[in-house]
Structures are given as structure tokens and as C-alpha cells.
Design an enzyme around this catalytic site. Structure first.
Site, PDB file in Angstrom:
ATOM      1  N   SER A 297       0.846  -1.205   0.000  1.00  0.00           N
ATOM      2  CA  SER A 297       0.000   0.000   0.000  1.00  0.00           C
ATOM      3  C   SER A 297       0.872   1.242   0.000  1.00  0.00           C
ATOM      4  CB  SER A 297      -0.870  -0.028   1.269  1.00  0.00           C
ATOM      5  OG  SER A 297      -1.304   1.269   1.647  1.00  0.00           O
TER       6      SER A 297
ATOM      7  N   TYR B 113      -3.010   0.100  10.359  1.00  0.00           N
ATOM      8  CA  TYR B 113      -2.958  -0.291   8.945  1.00  0.00           C
ATOM      9  C   TYR B 113      -1.567  -0.024   8.373  1.00  0.00           C
ATOM     10  CZ  TYR B 113      -4.434  -0.390   4.008  1.00  0.00           C
ATOM     11  OH  TYR B 113      -4.558  -0.666   2.659  1.00  0.00           O
TER      12      TYR B 113
HETATM   13  P1  NAP Z   1     -12.081  -4.385   0.385  1.00  0.00           P
HETATM   14  O1  NAP Z   1     -12.917  -3.824  -0.704  1.00  0.00           O
HETATM   15  O2  NAP Z   1     -12.380  -4.027   1.806  1.00  0.00           O
HETATM   16  O3  NAP Z   1     -12.055  -6.008   0.255  1.00  0.00           O
HETATM   17  C1  NAP Z   1     -11.398  -6.718   1.244  1.00  0.00           C
HETATM   18  C2  NAP Z   1     -11.538  -8.194   0.945  1.00  0.00           C
HETATM   19  O4  NAP Z   1     -10.892  -8.932   1.987  1.00  0.00           O
HETATM   20  C3  NAP Z   1     -12.981  -8.660   0.927  1.00  0.00           C
HETATM   21  O5  NAP Z   1     -13.161  -9.669  -0.039  1.00  0.00           O
HETATM   22  C4  NAP Z   1     -13.182  -9.250   2.316  1.00  0.00           C
HETATM   23  O6  NAP Z   1     -14.172 -10.241   2.294  1.00  0.00           O
HETATM   24  C5  NAP Z   1     -11.807  -9.871   2.547  1.00  0.00           C
HETATM   25  N1  NAP Z   1     -11.492 -10.104   3.966  1.00  0.00           N
HETATM   26  C6  NAP Z   1     -11.515  -9.199   4.969  1.00  0.00           C
HETATM   27  N2  NAP Z   1     -11.152  -9.795   6.122  1.00  0.00           N
HETATM   28  C7  NAP Z   1     -10.894 -11.112   5.835  1.00  0.00           C
HETATM   29  C8  NAP Z   1     -10.479 -12.237   6.599  1.00  0.00           C
HETATM   30  N3  NAP Z   1     -10.242 -12.135   7.915  1.00  0.00           N
HETATM   31  N4  NAP Z   1     -10.316 -13.426   5.966  1.00  0.00           N
HETATM   32  C9  NAP Z   1     -10.561 -13.532   4.635  1.00  0.00           C
HETATM   33  N5  NAP Z   1     -10.959 -12.498   3.843  1.00  0.00           N
HETATM   34  C10 NAP Z   1     -11.116 -11.305   4.452  1.00  0.00           C
HETATM   35  O7  NAP Z   1     -10.551  -3.984   0.150  1.00  0.00           O
HETATM   36  P2  NAP Z   1      -9.827  -3.567  -1.219  1.00  0.00           P
HETATM   37  O8  NAP Z   1      -9.886  -2.094  -1.364  1.00  0.00           O
HETATM   38  O9  NAP Z   1     -10.310  -4.446  -2.312  1.00  0.00           O
HETATM   39  O10 NAP Z   1      -8.306  -3.926  -0.855  1.00  0.00           O
HETATM   40  C11 NAP Z   1      -7.826  -5.234  -1.040  1.00  0.00           C
HETATM   41  C12 NAP Z   1      -6.401  -5.248  -0.492  1.00  0.00           C
HETATM   42  O11 NAP Z   1      -5.628  -4.231  -1.126  1.00  0.00           O
HETATM   43  C13 NAP Z   1      -6.339  -4.946   1.012  1.00  0.00           C
HETATM   44  O12 NAP Z   1      -5.269  -5.676   1.584  1.00  0.00           O
HETATM   45  C14 NAP Z   1      -6.011  -3.453   1.053  1.00  0.00           C
HETATM   46  O13 NAP Z   1      -5.336  -3.096   2.247  1.00  0.00           O
HETATM   47  C15 NAP Z   1      -5.125  -3.328  -0.144  1.00  0.00           C
HETATM   48  N6  NAP Z   1      -5.071  -1.989  -0.726  1.00  0.00           N
HETATM   49  C16 NAP Z   1      -6.219  -1.341  -1.113  1.00  0.00           C
HETATM   50  C17 NAP Z   1      -6.114  -0.067  -1.687  1.00  0.00           C
HETATM   51  C18 NAP Z   1      -7.311   0.723  -2.130  1.00  0.00           C
HETATM   52  O14 NAP Z   1      -7.147   1.939  -2.395  1.00  0.00           O
HETATM   53  N7  NAP Z   1      -8.493   0.156  -2.217  1.00  0.00           N
HETATM   54  C19 NAP Z   1      -4.861   0.506  -1.889  1.00  0.00           C
HETATM   55  C20 NAP Z   1      -3.728  -0.182  -1.451  1.00  0.00           C
HETATM   56  C21 NAP Z   1      -3.848  -1.434  -0.894  1.00  0.00           C
HETATM   57  P3  NAP Z   1     -15.166 -10.516   3.545  1.00  0.00           P
HETATM   58  O15 NAP Z   1     -15.543  -9.173   4.100  1.00  0.00           O
HETATM   59  O16 NAP Z   1     -16.297 -11.244   2.908  1.00  0.00           O
HETATM   60  O17 NAP Z   1     -14.350 -11.346   4.494  1.00  0.00           O
HETATM   61  C1  GCO Z   2      -6.667   5.494   3.661  1.00  0.00           C
HETATM   62  C2  GCO Z   2      -6.874   4.531   2.528  1.00  0.00           C
HETATM   63  C3  GCO Z   2      -5.535   3.967   2.068  1.00  0.00           C
HETATM   64  C4  GCO Z   2      -5.766   2.994   0.948  1.00  0.00           C
HETATM   65  C5  GCO Z   2      -4.502   2.415   0.436  1.00  0.00           C
HETATM   66  C6  GCO Z   2      -3.592   3.450  -0.136  1.00  0.00           C
HETATM   67  O1  GCO Z   2      -7.513   5.515   4.569  1.00  0.00           O
HETATM   68  O2  GCO Z   2      -5.678   6.237   3.585  1.00  0.00           O
HETATM   69  O3  GCO Z   2      -7.750   3.495   2.898  1.00  0.00           O
HETATM   70  O4  GCO Z   2      -4.892   3.354   3.134  1.00  0.00           O
HETATM   71  O5  GCO Z   2      -6.552   1.942   1.361  1.00  0.00           O
HETATM   72  O6  GCO Z   2      -3.870   1.617   1.360  1.00  0.00           O
HETATM   73  O7  GCO Z   2      -2.548   2.803  -0.807  1.00  0.00           O
END
Ligand code: NAP
Ligand code: GCO
Length: 272
Positions: free
Chosen positions: A148, A161
Site C-alpha cells: 500500500s 494499517y
Molecule cells: P475491500 O474492498 O475491503 O475487500 C477486502 C476483501 O478482503 C474482501 O473480499 C473481504 O471479504 C476480505 N477479507 C476481509 N477480512 C478477511 C479475513 N479475515 N479473511 C478472509 N478475507 C477477508 O478492500 P480492497 O480495497 O479491495 O483492498 C484489497 C487489499 O488491497 C487490502 O489488503 C487493502 O489493504 C489493499 N489496498 C487497497 C487499496 C485501495 O485503495 N483500495 C490501496 C492499497 C492497498 P469478507 O468481508 O467477505 O471477508
Molecule cells: C486510507 C486509505 C488507504 C488505501 C490504500 C492506499 O484511509 O488512507 O484506505 O490506506 O486503502 O492503502 O494505498
């Protein structure tokens, strides 16, 4: 002679994407399936697993899913044993499952801190540990961790986080260091700000319909002046999962629209 595009093929591979009931995980799962992999996924909730299976099917993908909480070692062991029985050795693992709690650190309870660390850092440890021995036996494998911006930067209210994602960057480098000799490549995907359910609260408009200040802020920090879309990350996921990245190891590749290279501009320049 095989062409360059063959090195991106995942034909014959078994890929596990954790937390792929929606969001980025679903995009990764579809991308790897489109590249030829047999894809499996898990999430912590039975209803959302079933809903996702139907969504995959409607999109033309036959993707196996089951309930498995990545923080529970016994559930992970059962899931991996079930997948190996059904499809064979897991060749590719994307540690995508993650949560965030946006709370000022001094107001965060220990339980809230531990929840985030358990899913975002301990979960990848548990899942990687569960698949590495079979990857070694199979002559190699791919582990891709969901890092991230917060693997590099801090900001208010995301102490747990950011600590987890910073730790995940180093777990990525450590798996590379310890298992690279077995032809296992472990890299991180570092998305910027992507429009998923996890970041929806940061884009939610005010009662008067006004733009969320954080939305305006992120657009002012991104050269492309937009949030990322899940489709933006599919190519990198396939690259890191395929033989085309066999000499890439221990790297966090940021796919952030340029946020990490740009000082940003006056948010008042950002039009609604
Ligand atoms: P999201 O929309 O909140 O989806 C999270 C996924 O993880 C869901 O499928 C959820 O399913 C699952 N999950 C949560 N807790 C779990 C557990 N204990 N066991 C198994 N599955 C679990 O998040 P996202 O935005 O797609 O992000 C996905 C990943 O990328 C995360 O690691 C996040 O930190 C990272 N990320 C996101 C962003 C962004 O801007 N969106 C940027 C950088 C990194 P259930 O709720 O059904 O369990
Ligand atoms: C926040 C956001 C970020 C994104 C992502 C950025 O609250 O700043 O959720 O943390 O999820 O991780 O790369």
C-alpha cells in the site's frame, strides 16, 4: 519458439486469491483466470462467498470459493488441503485480504489494533507458510502481497494499517530472501488510492452533495487527477504471477498514478 506473450500465460497454474469476494481481490481473480489459471478464493463470510461465485459465473469465470478467515491457522490449513485435493498444488498466492480501521491512535483500542494487524500482516504470514512447502516440492511458486501507499507513508488515523502494511513490505523481502533459492518469487503490489468498498467512505459526498475533502485531496496528489480503478491493477497482477517476472523478487511495485512521485498541487484547483 514460444513468443513473449507466452511468458505471461498462467495456463496449468493454480492460483489462490485471498479476500476476493469483492474489491481488488475480485479483479485479481478475474485477471488470473483470464490469463489461464485455475483460480480459487476465500473470504470470511459465507453469504459474500456465494454472491461472489455467482458474480464470477455471470462474468464467465468458473472460480471456486469457500469460507476461510486468513487469521485462523486451522481454517487456512483446511482450505489449502481442500484446494490441493480438488485442483493440485497452489502455484500462485495473492495475499489480498485486508481491513482498515480509521481511528486516531490514542483512541484505538488494543483489540482494534490487533484486528488490523491480524488480518493485514499475520494473515499473509499464515497463508504463505501454508503454501510454501508444496511450492518448494513443485520447483517454485509466486507469492504476491497487497502492500500500500501506507507501506511507505503515514497519515492520521491509520496507525495499525500503516504498521501492518510496512511490516508486509518487509515480510515480502524476507520471503524473497529465505525462499528465493527454491525458485519462489515474493513481490508486493502497492496500489495507490483505488475506488473499492474499502475506500468508499473517503469519496462519500456531503449531505449537500459537495465533494469529500479527502477525495479532492487525493485528486490533487495524483498527476492523473483521478482515483485508480480495479482494472488498472490487473496487468501487474498477471505479470507478477507469471514466468515473465521470474527474476523479479522482493520488490514492491507501486501502481499509484504517480502519487508517490508528485508533491501535489493546490486542492482548490481540482474541479468537482
Ligand atoms: P475491500 O474492498 O475491503 O475487500 C477486502 C476483501 O478482503 C474482501 O473480499 C473481504 O471479504 C476480505 N477479507 C476481509 N477480512 C478477511 C479475513 N479475515 N479473511 C478472509 N478475507 C477477508 O478492500 P480492497 O480495497 O479491495 O483492498 C484489497 C487489499 O488491497 C487490502 O489488503 C487493502 O489493504 C489493499 N489496498 C487497497 C487499496 C485501495 O485503495 N483500495 C490501496 C492499497 C492497498 P469478507 O468481508 O467477505 O471477508
Ligand atoms: C486510507 C486509505 C488507504 C488505501 C490504500 C492506499 O484511509 O488512507 O484506505 O490506506 O486503502 O492503502 O494505498
Amino acid at each position: 519458439m514460444a513468443g513473449i506473450l507466452d511468458s505471461f500465460s498462467l495456463n496449468g497454474k493454480v492460483a489462490w486469491v485471498t479476500g476476493a469476494s469483492y474489491g481488488l481481490g475480485m479483479a485479481y481473480a478475474m485477471a488470473l483466470a483470464e490469463a489461464g489459471a485455475t483460480v480459487v478464493f476465500n473470504s470470511s463470510n459465507a453469504e459474500r462467498v456465494q454472491k461472489a461465485i455467482s458474480e464470477y459465473k455471470a462474468a464467465g469465470f468458473d472460480i471456486y470459493g469457500a469460507v476461510c478467515d486468513v487469521t485462523k491457522e486451522d481454517e487456512v490449513a483446511s482450505f489449502v488441503a481442500d484446494v490441493e485435493k480438488r485442483f493440485g498444488t497452489i502455484n500462485i498466492l495473492i495475499n489480498n485480504a485486508g481491513i482498515i480501521k480509521r481511528i486516531p491512535m490514542t483512541e484505538m483500542t488494543l483489540a482494534e489494533w490487533e484486528d488490523v494487524i491480524n488480518v493485514d500482516l499475520t494473515g499473509p504470514f499464515i497463508c504463505s507458510k501454508a503454501v510454501i512447502p508444496a511450492m518448494i516440492k513443485a520447483g517454485g511458486g509466486k507469492i504476491i502481497n497487497a502492500c500500500s501507499m501506507m507501506s511507505e507513508f503515514g497519515r492520521e488515523t491509520v496507525s495499525a494499517y500503516a504498521s501492518a502494511k510496512g511490516g508486509l513490505k518487509m515480510l515480502t523481502r524476507n520471503i524473497c530472501s529465505e525462499y528465493g533459492r527454491y525458485n519462489i518469487q515474493c513481490n508486493g503490489i502497492g496500489p495507490g488510492y483505488i475506488d473499492t468498498p474499502q475506500t468508499a467512505p473517503l469519496r462519500q459526498r456531503g449531505a449537500d452533495g459537495s465533494m469529500n475533502p479527502f477525495d479532492r485531496f487525493i485528486r490533487s496528489k495524483t498527476p492523473a487527477r483521478r482515483w485508480g480503478h480495479t482494472d488498472d491493477l490487473k496487468g501487474l497482477a498477471v505479470f507478477l504471477a507469471s514466468n515473465s517476472s521470474d527474476f523479479v523478487n522482493g520488490q514492491i511495485i507501486y501502481i499509484d498514478g504517480g502519487i508517490s512521485a508528485y508533491i501535489g498541487q493546490d486542492p482548490s484547483n481540482i474541479e468537482d
